[in-house]
Design a protein around this motif. Sequence first.
Motif, PDB file in Angstrom:
ATOM      1  N   THR A 159      47.074  54.900  48.041  1.00 62.58           N
ATOM      2  CA  THR A 159      46.569  55.391  49.325  1.00 62.58           C
ATOM      3  C   THR A 159      45.067  55.184  49.484  1.00 62.58           C
ATOM      4  OG1 THR A 159      46.279  57.626  48.417  1.00 62.58           O
ATOM      5  CG2 THR A 159      48.377  57.148  49.507  1.00 62.58           C
ATOM      6  N   THR A 160      44.388  54.691  48.444  1.00 62.47           N
ATOM      7  CA  THR A 160      42.948  54.442  48.517  1.00 62.47           C
ATOM      8  C   THR A 160      42.639  53.067  47.930  1.00 62.47           C
ATOM      9  OG1 THR A 160      42.385  55.335  46.325  1.00 62.47           O
ATOM     10  CG2 THR A 160      42.547  56.913  48.142  1.00 62.47           C
ATOM     11  N   THR A 161      41.472  52.539  48.246  1.00 64.33           N
ATOM     12  CA  THR A 161      41.085  51.242  47.679  1.00 64.33           C
ATOM     13  C   THR A 161      40.908  51.357  46.163  1.00 64.33           C
ATOM     14  OG1 THR A 161      38.762  51.710  48.228  1.00 64.33           O
ATOM     15  CG2 THR A 161      40.028  50.386  49.795  1.00 64.33           C
ATOM     16  N   GLU A 162      40.501  52.522  45.704  1.00 66.16           N
ATOM     17  CA  GLU A 162      40.377  52.725  44.257  1.00 66.16           C
ATOM     18  C   GLU A 162      41.727  52.585  43.571  1.00 66.16           C
ATOM     19  OE1 GLU A 162      38.399  55.964  41.116  1.00 66.16           O
ATOM     20  OE2 GLU A 162      38.911  56.569  43.164  1.00 66.16           O
ATOM     21  N   ASP A 163      42.775  53.067  44.232  1.00 65.80           N
ATOM     22  CA  ASP A 163      44.129  52.935  43.671  1.00 65.80           C
ATOM     23  C   ASP A 163      44.498  51.464  43.464  1.00 65.80           C
ATOM     24  OD1 ASP A 163      44.511  55.685  43.724  1.00 65.80           O
ATOM     25  OD2 ASP A 163      45.587  55.654  45.644  1.00 65.80           O
ATOM     26  N   LEU A 164      44.077  50.602  44.380  1.00 68.85           N
ATOM     27  CA  LEU A 164      44.414  49.186  44.283  1.00 68.85           C
ATOM     28  C   LEU A 164      43.747  48.547  43.075  1.00 68.85           C
ATOM     29  CD1 LEU A 164      44.032  48.060  48.026  1.00 68.85           C
ATOM     30  CD2 LEU A 164      45.859  49.379  46.944  1.00 68.85           C
ATOM     31  N   VAL A 165      42.479  48.851  42.886  1.00 69.93           N
ATOM     32  CA  VAL A 165      41.726  48.294  41.759  1.00 69.93           C
ATOM     33  C   VAL A 165      42.266  48.829  40.435  1.00 69.93           C
ATOM     34  CG1 VAL A 165      39.448  48.157  40.698  1.00 69.93           C
ATOM     35  CG2 VAL A 165      39.668  47.954  43.185  1.00 69.93           C
ATOM     36  N   LEU A 195      52.759  60.657  59.197  1.00 70.70           N
ATOM     37  CA  LEU A 195      52.992  59.429  58.446  1.00 70.70           C
ATOM     38  C   LEU A 195      51.872  59.196  57.437  1.00 70.70           C
ATOM     39  CD1 LEU A 195      54.206  57.051  61.306  1.00 70.70           C
ATOM     40  CD2 LEU A 195      55.604  58.043  59.482  1.00 70.70           C
ATOM     41  N   TYR A 196      50.646  59.439  57.858  1.00 70.61           N
ATOM     42  CA  TYR A 196      49.509  59.288  56.952  1.00 70.61           C
ATOM     43  C   TYR A 196      49.655  60.245  55.766  1.00 70.61           C
ATOM     44  CZ  TYR A 196      44.704  58.834  55.309  1.00 70.61           C
ATOM     45  OH  TYR A 196      43.585  58.600  54.533  1.00 70.61           O
ATOM     46  N   GLY A 197      50.023  61.480  56.058  1.00 68.45           N
ATOM     47  CA  GLY A 197      50.201  62.466  54.989  1.00 68.45           C
ATOM     48  C   GLY A 197      51.300  62.096  54.018  1.00 68.45           C
ATOM     49  N   LEU A 198      52.295  61.350  54.488  1.00 72.16           N
ATOM     50  CA  LEU A 198      53.395  60.902  53.630  1.00 72.16           C
ATOM     51  C   LEU A 198      53.073  59.597  52.903  1.00 72.16           C
ATOM     52  CD1 LEU A 198      56.405  61.736  55.974  1.00 72.16           C
ATOM     53  CD2 LEU A 198      55.686  62.985  53.932  1.00 72.16           C
ATOM     54  N   GLY A 199      51.860  59.064  53.117  1.00 75.20           N
ATOM     55  CA  GLY A 199      51.426  57.897  52.355  1.00 75.20           C
ATOM     56  C   GLY A 199      51.321  56.603  53.132  1.00 75.20           C
ATOM     57  N   VAL A 200      51.715  56.585  54.409  1.00 78.39           N
ATOM     58  CA  VAL A 200      51.651  55.354  55.194  1.00 78.39           C
ATOM     59  C   VAL A 200      50.186  54.981  55.432  1.00 78.39           C
ATOM     60  CG1 VAL A 200      52.236  54.248  57.380  1.00 78.39           C
ATOM     61  CG2 VAL A 200      53.866  55.816  56.298  1.00 78.39           C
ATOM     62  N   ARG A 201      49.847  53.719  55.161  1.00 77.89           N
ATOM     63  CA  ARG A 201      48.457  53.286  55.315  1.00 77.89           C
ATOM     64  C   ARG A 201      48.297  52.049  56.205  1.00 77.89           C
ATOM     65  NH1 ARG A 201      47.936  57.590  53.993  1.00 77.89           N
ATOM     66  NH2 ARG A 201      46.601  58.550  52.397  1.00 77.89           N
ATOM     67  N   CYS A 202      49.389  51.588  56.804  1.00 78.09           N
ATOM     68  CA  CYS A 202      49.297  50.479  57.755  1.00 78.09           C
ATOM     69  C   CYS A 202      50.435  50.639  58.756  1.00 78.09           C
ATOM     70  CB  CYS A 202      49.395  49.133  57.038  1.00 78.09           C
ATOM     71  SG  CYS A 202      49.134  47.701  58.125  1.00 78.09           S
ATOM     72  N   LEU A 203      50.098  50.590  60.058  1.00 85.08           N
ATOM     73  CA  LEU A 203      51.096  50.825  61.094  1.00 85.08           C
ATOM     74  C   LEU A 203      50.951  49.777  62.190  1.00 85.08           C
ATOM     75  CD1 LEU A 203      53.335  52.689  62.247  1.00 85.08           C
ATOM     76  CD2 LEU A 203      51.505  54.029  63.325  1.00 85.08           C
ATOM     77  N   GLY A 204      52.068  49.155  62.562  1.00 84.45           N
ATOM     78  CA  GLY A 204      52.071  48.195  63.658  1.00 84.45           C
ATOM     79  C   GLY A 204      52.132  48.899  64.997  1.00 84.45           C
ATOM     80  N   ILE A 205      51.607  48.270  66.028  1.00 81.76           N
ATOM     81  CA  ILE A 205      51.634  48.862  67.365  1.00 81.76           C
ATOM     82  C   ILE A 205      53.034  48.801  67.957  1.00 81.76           C
ATOM     83  CG2 ILE A 205      50.749  48.674  69.723  1.00 81.76           C
ATOM     84  CD1 ILE A 205      48.706  49.743  67.725  1.00 81.76           C
ATOM     85  N   LEU A 239      41.944  58.648  61.244  1.00 79.18           N
ATOM     86  CA  LEU A 239      42.676  58.970  60.016  1.00 79.18           C
ATOM     87  C   LEU A 239      42.287  58.043  58.865  1.00 79.18           C
ATOM     88  CD1 LEU A 239      46.254  59.571  61.423  1.00 79.18           C
ATOM     89  CD2 LEU A 239      44.940  61.235  60.085  1.00 79.18           C
ATOM     90  N   GLY A 240      42.007  56.793  59.198  1.00 80.06           N
ATOM     91  CA  GLY A 240      41.783  55.796  58.154  1.00 80.06           C
ATOM     92  C   GLY A 240      43.062  55.043  57.848  1.00 80.06           C
ATOM     93  N   MET A 241      43.778  54.653  58.893  1.00 75.88           N
ATOM     94  CA  MET A 241      45.023  53.892  58.753  1.00 75.88           C
ATOM     95  C   MET A 241      44.805  52.493  59.318  1.00 75.88           C
ATOM     96  SD  MET A 241      48.842  54.736  60.269  1.00 75.88           S
ATOM     97  CE  MET A 241      49.062  56.245  59.322  1.00 75.88           C
ATOM     98  N   ALA A 242      45.170  51.468  58.558  1.00 73.33           N
ATOM     99  CA  ALA A 242      45.033  50.100  59.037  1.00 73.33           C
ATOM    100  C   ALA A 242      46.012  49.843  60.176  1.00 73.33           C
ATOM    101  CB  ALA A 242      45.268  49.110  57.900  1.00 73.33           C
ATOM    102  N   GLN A 414      36.684  49.156  55.155  1.00 67.76           N
ATOM    103  CA  GLN A 414      36.181  49.583  56.452  1.00 67.76           C
ATOM    104  C   GLN A 414      37.220  50.406  57.220  1.00 67.76           C
ATOM    105  OE1 GLN A 414      33.963  46.269  58.590  1.00 67.76           O
ATOM    106  NE2 GLN A 414      34.857  45.096  56.906  1.00 67.76           N
ATOM    107  N   ALA A 415      38.489  50.032  57.093  1.00 67.66           N
ATOM    108  CA  ALA A 415      39.532  50.647  57.911  1.00 67.66           C
ATOM    109  C   ALA A 415      40.081  51.944  57.330  1.00 67.66           C
ATOM    110  CB  ALA A 415      40.670  49.661  58.119  1.00 67.66           C
ATOM    111  N   TRP A 416      40.202  52.010  56.021  1.00 67.88           N
ATOM    112  CA  TRP A 416      40.736  53.205  55.379  1.00 67.88           C
ATOM    113  C   TRP A 416      39.671  54.286  55.247  1.00 67.88           C
ATOM    114  CZ3 TRP A 416      44.210  51.373  50.671  1.00 67.88           C
ATOM    115  CH2 TRP A 416      45.391  50.819  51.185  1.00 67.88           C
TER     116      TRP A 416
END
Length: 418
Positions: A159-165, A195-205, A239-242, A414-416
Amino acid sequence: MTDTREAHASNESPQNQPMQAKRYSGYKSFSYLEPDVDYKVFELAPELNRVPSKRVEVTPEQEERVRRVFGEHLMISLHDHCFIAPKNLDEIFEFRRWGRDWTGYEGLSHSGLDVVFDNLMNGTAMITSRGGWKWEDVIYDLGMRLSDIAHQDMVVLATTTEDLVNAKKNGQIAFVVSIEGAAMIENELDRIDILYGLGVRCLGIAYSEGNQLGGGLKEARDGGLTSFGRQAVKRMNKLGMAIDVSHSGDQTSLDTIEVSDKPIFITHAGARALWNSNRLKPDHIIKACAEKGGVIGIEAAPHTTITQHRPVHSIDSFMEHFEYCANLVGIDHVAFGPDVLYGDHVGLHTVFARALSIGESRGAAPYPKVEWVDGLENPAEAFPNIVRWLVKNGYSDEDIAKVAGGNILRVLKQAWAR
């Protein structure tokens, strides 16, 4: 759980050895439950070597460089579906209604990926509805998938960029939950927060069909973002969702780019200039996305990224879209969102043709049908072959690092929220 990276790698032949050592223990989805007691058993497609898809040929020296690149740089798929389809696709609707998607852990352990934006099966979560995209079904889909992931330690929710690294450092694969369209939020803005609280970090329109937010790519008339859609974009920014506009109509895509305070993604598409299909983006939208700092991920789902010169879909037509976009907006604004899965992807499109609006998104011109996209059959082979192709065609390590993950990470910072 025991770290079995060395043991797993040592059992592989050199030809089939994973691109990076991962903490794969042999776990299969839902193995903590009892088959035919806790769930119905379906025979699933093979995760590896389902079809004789060709490997991009490189010299031993180039292959060594490919492996070094994988070891040194973050590998991010901007869009994939890492589930395993049933071998018999006549069973797909019953399979989906059980709500249990099997994650291709073994296949992922071969993929070389450090991060995958996984898009579940969102619109086809048809537990309560034949039409899909219902709130209850999407939440069910998400919870069931994450429950399975929680029972092993190679794939981890990120859920964070740190998690990815950290995932790369730990021999794991970061699982970024993504959803391709927002129809299920209906007119409830706070559902984005849920959705953000459940872990979603990218959502399409929108996913092809229009919804409360805006127009989809199948609509004959795209009126752009609605007033509610503008609120939704602003909420995702806060929220910080892509944000993703891959399946949105042209005007809705442009409006989203303009309204968003943050750079956005076209997670999986290609260039309409190379093939006249609504599923691909015209130059002015790709440019607008890049001008705001965003990134387009090149996709490989069957019969999408074909071209006038290469109408037979393969890694070469796919990479023609990549090079076109890189020349159009620069290497800093292109990445890869293969949009592949484990199983018969062409057959799955046939089964879900109406639900996924396949017909409306294809070009009008006839093109040769393929049984699979050669060189890009599934997540296990996509990134290894992409990087081989880049090495073979003279791209520098610096540019490969950008398109294989660095550009995406820059946007996420930038987005998260963090």
